[in-house]
Design an enzyme around this catalytic site. Structure first.
Site, short mmCIF file in Angstrom:
data_model
loop_
_atom_site.label_atom_id
_atom_site.label_comp_id
_atom_site.label_asym_id
_atom_site.label_seq_id
_atom_site.Cartn_x
_atom_site.Cartn_y
_atom_site.Cartn_z
N ASP A 265 0.83 -1.21 0.00
CA ASP A 265 0.00 0.00 0.00
C ASP A 265 0.86 1.26 0.00
OD1 ASP A 265 -2.57 -0.77 -0.32
OD2 ASP A 265 -3.24 -0.35 1.72
N ASP A 326 7.68 -6.28 9.36
CA ASP A 326 8.89 -6.43 10.18
C ASP A 326 8.98 -7.80 10.83
OD1 ASP A 326 6.61 -5.54 11.68
OD2 ASP A 326 7.93 -5.31 13.42
N ASP A 418 -7.82 -6.78 13.41
CA ASP A 418 -7.47 -8.11 13.91
C ASP A 418 -8.36 -8.52 15.07
OD1 ASP A 418 -6.46 -6.13 15.52
OD2 ASP A 418 -4.37 -6.74 15.34
#
Length: 688
Positions: A265, A326, A418
């Site tokens: 994105d 990450d 989430d």
């Protein structure tokens, strides 16, 4: 060379010992020395005393030198700290956070009131009114004002403040009991060695078990491996995109049974080109990997994942593993997680633990490691074992695609997509498993600014979700126990009450009780119970015990950010839907790329391609370092809310000093200093 042994001296010494044996037996047993008379005056005692005094003086001199060196080091560090703080305060180039927030204006008004009260109390103290209060019939104006202030304070201000303090104490104790219960549950799990069990295991495939074509020499049926989709959502992840893509691409899983989606994105064209080049490099090595970039970048991460799941080929896959940019899963991540789905048709999610590559980078990362170690070791593990439900951490987990589709998929209504999908899947009857022994490497934010923005999103999002799913929970078909757990424990106690009482009790009520002494907070509320809770929090990270006091003070400091985020999410203020990607520095990029290059050698041999210098990940890192030089220069910031509260607490500590309140004074003093250090951005990464 060692000195030769003197045999003559040894014979003389043996004779002397035999001749003096009778003398020694006649002396009393408590004598430790024998006085041997010799002609002439005995000067040995004086010499021994002078030698002992001289040695003692040298020891004291050495101790004094060590103390002086320590004081000099502390003084120089303190002076450097003062110079840094002064430079950040006086420099016109030092950026500061917004001063237009509602909470900041309220805290600033509170500071003005506190300073006025402190001046009033100082006048009263020096006039002796603390010991003999003036009468309301006094002729002097100042005495009359102070007498009326005492009357208003005792009858109108102190009672409601004490009631509010008692309410916060009750909430504090309830939350402490919940934390103790979680710790006991974790101890029970450790004692009974309770852990999820898989009905099968996949064989590990090493490079030594592969033939020249890269196929395993073991008898492995590819059909036993389900189709797995691996997604890496990212946005302007310049520093870390290498390691996540490489770690996912070297998964020990049949390549024809997996597909990697890089969901980019990024709005930075240069970053897009770098990620495309990385994806192309792994495609040439035979890895099934695709690059996706949305034209309409709506919904942040939830919109990105929703767009990826809408592809036609997704229906061919049974599971989806998600990794943030990450995160670096181990090569056997899929082989350690997918087996738990076998035979568990109602299992919707397998979540693994995070492990941090930079937890010892600075004080801020050490304190974050304490918090997250408790979250994974205690909260996630206990909830996973006892109720098969916990909040999905957004990454390092594997979902059954059928569970995602049944609960409605990814929604863009909150900034905690989430947690949203986990709650909806739980209401649909799906179960979750947490694997504490499967770890996925990731990176902690090293600057306070990045950490603060991350915590704001993590604490405003749950309140957004609670507002939109409250009635869905009530209307769901799950048991009453699960509804109560979701509403009272998962949302109210751990997401709303915790930041509420932390901020109000220690940053508002405690300073006010110094100026309204008729309302009191007991010492066990201020010191003892928080200390015990800090010890419990630090148990999963025992190496962090030396940081227990900074951890306690820093958690109270962070309550300002968490309270502000909770209020903005609950009442839909403007910043509640703000999503800012957490800044990463890619601390492990170079070492991991070397490891990934070695791990991928069999893949290179399989495809028969020779890597050129331009394809090397290390060369890409060199380009990355060159492009970093043109980036906008980063600076440390000033944080207004933390600075204002620092002055509030320091003013309250000065007032408590007038009343000789020991524990309250020290707590307010050190807590105020902590707020000051954080407000000046002296914790975490320091940008020169």
């Amino acid at each position: 060379m060692s000195r030769a042994q003197n045999h003559e001296f040894q014979e003389w010494w043996n004779k002397q010992r035999q001749s003096n044996h009778l003398l020694l037996s006649d002396e009393s047993s408590h004598l430790l020395a024998i006085d041997i008379h010799s002609p002439g005056p005995d000067r040995t005692v004086g010499k021994d005393r002078s030698r002992s005094a001289r040695q003692l003086s040298w020891v004291y001199l050495l101790k004094f030198q060590q103390i002086a060196a320590s004081l000099s080091s502390v003084t120089s560090s303190f002076l450097v700290l003062l110079r840094t703080a002064n430079r950040r305060v006086t420099s016109p180039d030092s950026p500061a956070d917004s001063s237009s927030s509602r909470l900041y204006r309220v805290i600033k008004a509170f500071l003005i009131v506190v300073l006025l009260l402190l001046c009033f109390e100082l006048v009263a103290y020096f006039k002796g009114w603390h010991f003999s209060p003036p009468s309301v019939r006094s002729a002097e104006l100042v005495e009359l004002l102070y007498a009326n202030w005492l009357h208003i304070r005792v009858n109108y201000l102190a009672p409601p403040l004490q009631s509010f303090a008692n309410l916060c104490i009750v909430l504090f104790l309830i939350q402490s009991v919940d934390r103790i219960a979680l710790v006991f549950g974790c101890f029970w799990i450790k004692f009974r060695r309770v852990k999820p069990k898989a009905v099968m295991e996949y064989p590990t495939t090493s490079s030594s078990n592969q033939d020249e074509e890269g196929n395993s020499t073991e008898d492995v049926n590819v059909e036993d491996y389900p189709m797995v989709l691996l997604q890496i959502p990212m946005c302007n992840e310049r520093e870390v995109y290498h390691q996540s893509i490489a770690a996912v691409c070297i998964q020990d899983w049949p390549k024809e049974r997996m597909l990697v989606q890089v969901l980019d994105d990024s709005d930075d064209i240069e970053v897009q080109q770098l990620i495309k080049a990385e994806v192309s490099k792994w495609q040439q090595r035979g890895v099934p990997i695709l690059y996706r970039h949305r034209l309409m970048r709506t919904g942040y991460k939830a919109g990105n994942l929703k767009s990826a799941m809408s592809c036609d080929y997704v229906k061919n896959y049974e599971f989806v593993a998600i990794f943030d940019a990450d995160f670096q899963p181990g090569p056997e991540f899929l082989k350690k997680t997918i087996p738990y789905f076998k035979g568990n048709d109602d299992l919707g999610l397998v979540q693994t633990r995070w492990s941090f590559v930079n937890k010892d980078e600075n004080l801020l990362t050490r304190l974050q490691n304490i918090n997250l170690s408790f979250h994974f070791e205690v909260e996630q593990q206990v909830n996973g074992v006892f109720i098969n439900f916990f909040g999905f951490n957004g990454t390092a987990g594997v979902w059954r695609i059928k569970a995602l589709e049944e609960c409605g998929g990814w929604l863009e209504r909150t900034t905690v997509e989430d947690m949203d999908v986990a709650v909806r899947a739980h209401l649909c009857g799906w179960k979750f498993i947490y694997l504490n022994d499967v770890k996925c490497l990731c990176e902690l934010p090293e600057s306070y600014g990045a950490y603060k923005k991350q915590q704001h999103r993590w604490h405003s999002g749950p309140m957004q979700l609670f507002r939109v799913c409250f009635f869905d929970i009530l209307r769901s078909k799950v048991s009453l126990t699960k509804k109560a757990n979701l509403i009272f424990l998962f949302f109210l106690l751990r997401k709303l009450i915790l930041p509420f009482y932390s901020f109000t009790l220690f940053c508002i009520i405690l300073p006010l009780t110094m100026f309204l002494p008729e309302a009191q907070l007991p010492a066990w509320v201020v010191c003892y119970v928080p200390g015990i809770m800090s010890v419990l929090n630090i148990l999963p990270a025992p190496r962090s015990f030396p940081f227990i006091v900074p951890y306690l003070l820093f958690e109270n400091t962070m309550s300002v950010t968490k309270f502000n985020a909770m209020i903005s999410g609950l009442f839909q203020f403007g910043t509640s839907y703000e999503w800012i990607v957490t800044k990463k520095l890619g601390r492990s990029s170079e070492t991991d790329l070397v490891a990934f290059e070695r791990e991928s050698e069999p893949l290179v041999q399989t495809t028969g391609l020779q890597r050129s210098a331009s394809e090397s990940g290390l060369d890409e890192l060199t380009k990355l370092e060159t492009s970093k030089k043109t980036e906008k220069r980063r600076r440390n910031r000033l944080y207004r809310k933390e600075l204002v509260i620092a002055f509030v607490l320091l003013a309250a500590s000065a007032r408590s000093l007038l009343s000789a309140q020991g524990i309250h004074f020290y707590f307010l003093l050190f807590q105020g200093i902590t707020f000051l250090v954080v407000g000046l951005d002296l914790i975490g990464e320091q940008v020169s």
